[in-house]
Design a protein around this motif. Structure first.
Motif, mmCIF file in Angstrom:
data_model
loop_
_atom_site.group_PDB
_atom_site.id
_atom_site.type_symbol
_atom_site.label_atom_id
_atom_site.label_comp_id
_atom_site.label_asym_id
_atom_site.label_seq_id
_atom_site.Cartn_x
_atom_site.Cartn_y
_atom_site.Cartn_z
ATOM 1 N N MET A 1 0.847 -1.164 0.000
ATOM 2 C CA MET A 1 0.000 0.000 0.000
ATOM 3 C C MET A 1 0.898 1.235 0.000
ATOM 4 O O MET A 1 1.929 1.253 0.658
ATOM 5 C CB MET A 1 -0.887 -0.004 1.243
ATOM 6 N N MET A 2 0.516 2.218 -0.748
ATOM 7 C CA MET A 2 1.207 3.501 -0.743
ATOM 8 C C MET A 2 0.169 4.568 -0.457
ATOM 9 O O MET A 2 -0.894 4.597 -1.069
ATOM 10 C CB MET A 2 1.864 3.766 -2.094
ATOM 11 N N VAL A 3 0.480 5.415 0.528
ATOM 12 C CA VAL A 3 -0.427 6.487 0.912
ATOM 13 C C VAL A 3 0.359 7.787 0.873
ATOM 14 O O VAL A 3 1.478 7.858 1.381
ATOM 15 C CB VAL A 3 -0.987 6.255 2.339
ATOM 16 N N SER A 4 -0.204 8.805 0.263
ATOM 17 C CA SER A 4 0.416 10.126 0.223
ATOM 18 C C SER A 4 -0.370 11.075 1.107
ATOM 19 O O SER A 4 -1.599 10.995 1.181
ATOM 20 C CB SER A 4 0.426 10.676 -1.200
ATOM 21 N N PHE A 5 0.358 11.970 1.783
ATOM 22 C CA PHE A 5 -0.253 12.921 2.699
ATOM 23 C C PHE A 5 0.185 14.333 2.362
ATOM 24 O O PHE A 5 1.299 14.546 1.910
ATOM 25 C CB PHE A 5 0.211 12.674 4.146
ATOM 26 N N ILE A 6 -0.690 15.297 2.597
ATOM 27 C CA ILE A 6 -0.315 16.705 2.640
ATOM 28 C C ILE A 6 -0.664 17.168 4.044
ATOM 29 O O ILE A 6 -1.822 17.111 4.458
ATOM 30 C CB ILE A 6 -1.065 17.551 1.591
ATOM 31 N N TYR A 7 0.361 17.560 4.802
ATOM 32 C CA TYR A 7 0.165 17.958 6.185
ATOM 33 C C TYR A 7 -0.375 19.381 6.266
ATOM 34 O O TYR A 7 -0.343 20.127 5.294
ATOM 35 C CB TYR A 7 1.489 17.861 6.952
ATOM 36 N N ASP A 8 -0.871 19.755 7.436
ATOM 37 C CA ASP A 8 -1.436 21.092 7.648
ATOM 38 C C ASP A 8 -0.455 22.203 7.314
ATOM 39 O O ASP A 8 -0.861 23.278 6.873
ATOM 40 C CB ASP A 8 -1.893 21.253 9.106
ATOM 41 N N ASN A 9 0.848 21.953 7.514
ATOM 42 C CA ASN A 9 1.856 22.991 7.249
ATOM 43 C C ASN A 9 2.329 23.001 5.798
ATOM 44 O O ASN A 9 3.237 23.728 5.448
ATOM 45 C CB ASN A 9 3.045 22.827 8.193
ATOM 46 N N GLY A 10 1.723 22.167 4.938
ATOM 47 C CA GLY A 10 2.071 22.139 3.525
ATOM 48 C C GLY A 10 3.119 21.093 3.166
ATOM 49 O O GLY A 10 3.345 20.831 1.986
ATOM 50 N N ALA A 11 3.747 20.493 4.151
ATOM 51 C CA ALA A 11 4.720 19.427 3.872
ATOM 52 C C ALA A 11 3.985 18.218 3.311
ATOM 53 O O ALA A 11 2.804 18.018 3.571
ATOM 54 C CB ALA A 11 5.474 19.054 5.147
ATOM 55 N N VAL A 12 4.687 17.433 2.516
ATOM 56 C CA VAL A 12 4.101 16.216 1.969
ATOM 57 C C VAL A 12 4.840 15.002 2.511
ATOM 58 O O VAL A 12 6.005 15.093 2.897
ATOM 59 C CB VAL A 12 4.129 16.203 0.424
ATOM 60 N N GLN A 98 -7.331 5.929 14.165
ATOM 61 C CA GLN A 98 -8.167 4.878 13.586
ATOM 62 C C GLN A 98 -9.057 5.437 12.482
ATOM 63 O O GLN A 98 -9.243 4.790 11.448
ATOM 64 C CB GLN A 98 -9.018 4.205 14.656
ATOM 65 N N LEU A 99 -9.608 6.634 12.674
ATOM 66 C CA LEU A 99 -10.432 7.253 11.619
ATOM 67 C C LEU A 99 -9.612 7.506 10.361
ATOM 68 O O LEU A 99 -10.102 7.323 9.246
ATOM 69 C CB LEU A 99 -11.063 8.549 12.128
ATOM 70 N N LEU A 100 -8.354 7.919 10.529
ATOM 71 C CA LEU A 100 -7.477 8.117 9.375
ATOM 72 C C LEU A 100 -7.264 6.793 8.647
ATOM 73 O O LEU A 100 -7.349 6.724 7.416
ATOM 74 C CB LEU A 100 -6.137 8.721 9.810
ATOM 75 N N MET A 101 -7.007 5.717 9.399
ATOM 76 C CA MET A 101 -6.825 4.404 8.766
ATOM 77 C C MET A 101 -8.107 3.960 8.059
ATOM 78 O O MET A 101 -8.047 3.423 6.949
ATOM 79 C CB MET A 101 -6.395 3.366 9.803
ATOM 80 N N ASP A 102 -9.257 4.200 8.670
ATOM 81 C CA ASP A 102 -10.526 3.868 8.025
ATOM 82 C C ASP A 102 -10.689 4.650 6.718
ATOM 83 O O ASP A 102 -11.151 4.105 5.711
ATOM 84 C CB ASP A 102 -11.706 4.172 8.953
ATOM 85 N N ILE A 104 -8.246 5.848 4.824
ATOM 86 C CA ILE A 104 -7.287 5.309 3.843
ATOM 87 C C ILE A 104 -7.824 4.023 3.238
ATOM 88 O O ILE A 104 -7.862 3.875 2.015
ATOM 89 C CB ILE A 104 -5.912 5.082 4.503
ATOM 90 N N TYR A 105 -8.254 3.081 4.068
ATOM 91 C CA TYR A 105 -8.770 1.817 3.549
ATOM 92 C C TYR A 105 -10.048 2.029 2.754
ATOM 93 O O TYR A 105 -10.291 1.322 1.773
ATOM 94 C CB TYR A 105 -8.981 0.815 4.674
ATOM 95 N N GLY A 106 -10.860 2.999 3.139
ATOM 96 C CA GLY A 106 -12.082 3.278 2.385
ATOM 97 C C GLY A 106 -11.822 3.875 1.010
ATOM 98 O O GLY A 106 -12.671 3.797 0.131
ATOM 99 N N SER A 107 -10.644 4.450 0.814
ATOM 100 C CA SER A 107 -10.317 5.065 -0.476
ATOM 101 C C SER A 107 -9.701 4.070 -1.463
ATOM 102 O O SER A 107 -9.457 4.420 -2.610
ATOM 103 C CB SER A 107 -9.355 6.230 -0.276
ATOM 104 N N LEU A 108 -9.436 2.839 -1.025
ATOM 105 C CA LEU A 108 -8.818 1.865 -1.907
ATOM 106 C C LEU A 108 -9.729 1.518 -3.068
ATOM 107 O O LEU A 108 -10.939 1.422 -2.914
ATOM 108 C CB LEU A 108 -8.491 0.583 -1.129
ATOM 109 N N ILE A 109 -9.130 1.331 -4.197
ATOM 110 C CA ILE A 109 -9.866 0.909 -5.393
ATOM 111 C C ILE A 109 -9.899 -0.611 -5.385
ATOM 112 O O ILE A 109 -8.848 -1.259 -5.326
ATOM 113 C CB ILE A 109 -9.190 1.431 -6.671
ATOM 114 N N PRO A 110 -11.092 -1.206 -5.411
ATOM 115 C CA PRO A 110 -11.156 -2.678 -5.365
ATOM 116 C C PRO A 110 -10.541 -3.294 -6.604
ATOM 117 O O PRO A 110 -10.561 -2.713 -7.691
ATOM 118 C CB PRO A 110 -12.641 -2.979 -5.266
ATOM 119 N N ASP A 111 -9.991 -4.512 -6.434
ATOM 120 C CA ASP A 111 -9.469 -5.258 -7.583
ATOM 121 C C ASP A 111 -10.622 -5.584 -8.523
ATOM 122 O O ASP A 111 -11.735 -5.872 -8.087
ATOM 123 C CB ASP A 111 -8.822 -6.568 -7.120
ATOM 124 N N PRO A 112 -10.344 -5.548 -9.854
ATOM 125 C CA PRO A 112 -11.421 -5.868 -10.821
ATOM 126 C C PRO A 112 -11.842 -7.310 -10.751
ATOM 127 O O PRO A 112 -11.240 -8.165 -10.336
ATOM 128 C CB PRO A 112 -10.799 -5.550 -12.174
#
Length: 112
Positions: A1-12, A98-102, A104-112
């Protein structure tokens, strides 16, 4: 899994995670923090770290004493009582994690 973030201060940031990759060292795994001024490579349980940046690289061995982090959490809890402040970890912070993890997992694209 790869997750990208943009933090409140603009850092990625990005997180690459897999339980499928075999560990050459029987469960010990390496993680990295990379920034403009250097890189910290560390064993994910906290056994050792390599710090590279300005100057010579440094190897630090925090040791096995608190490998799961419990002593640090208990110390912070005790100090929060002594100093009349909130502990660094709280139920609210755990719920946010836990909400952040939920999310992230909710944004996954299901396998075809």
């Amino acid at each position: 899994m790869m997750v990208s973030f943009i933090y409140d201060n603009g850092a990625v940031g990005s997180l690459y995670y897999s339980r499928e990759i075999p560990s050459m060292l029987k469960g010990l795994r390496l993680s990295k923090l990379m920034g403009r001024k250097g890189v910290i490579t560390f064993e994910s349980n906290g056994v050792a770290m390599l710090v590279r940046g300005e100057g010579f690289p440094r190897i630090i061995f925090p040791g096995f004493r608190d490998i799961r982090g419990y002593q640090a959490m208990y110390r912070d809890f005790r100090e929060s009582i002594e100093q009349n402040r909130q502990p660094q970890m709280s139920l609210e912070r755990a719920i946010e994690d836990q909400l952040l993890m939920d999310q992230i997992y909710g944004s996954l694209i299901p396998d075809p």
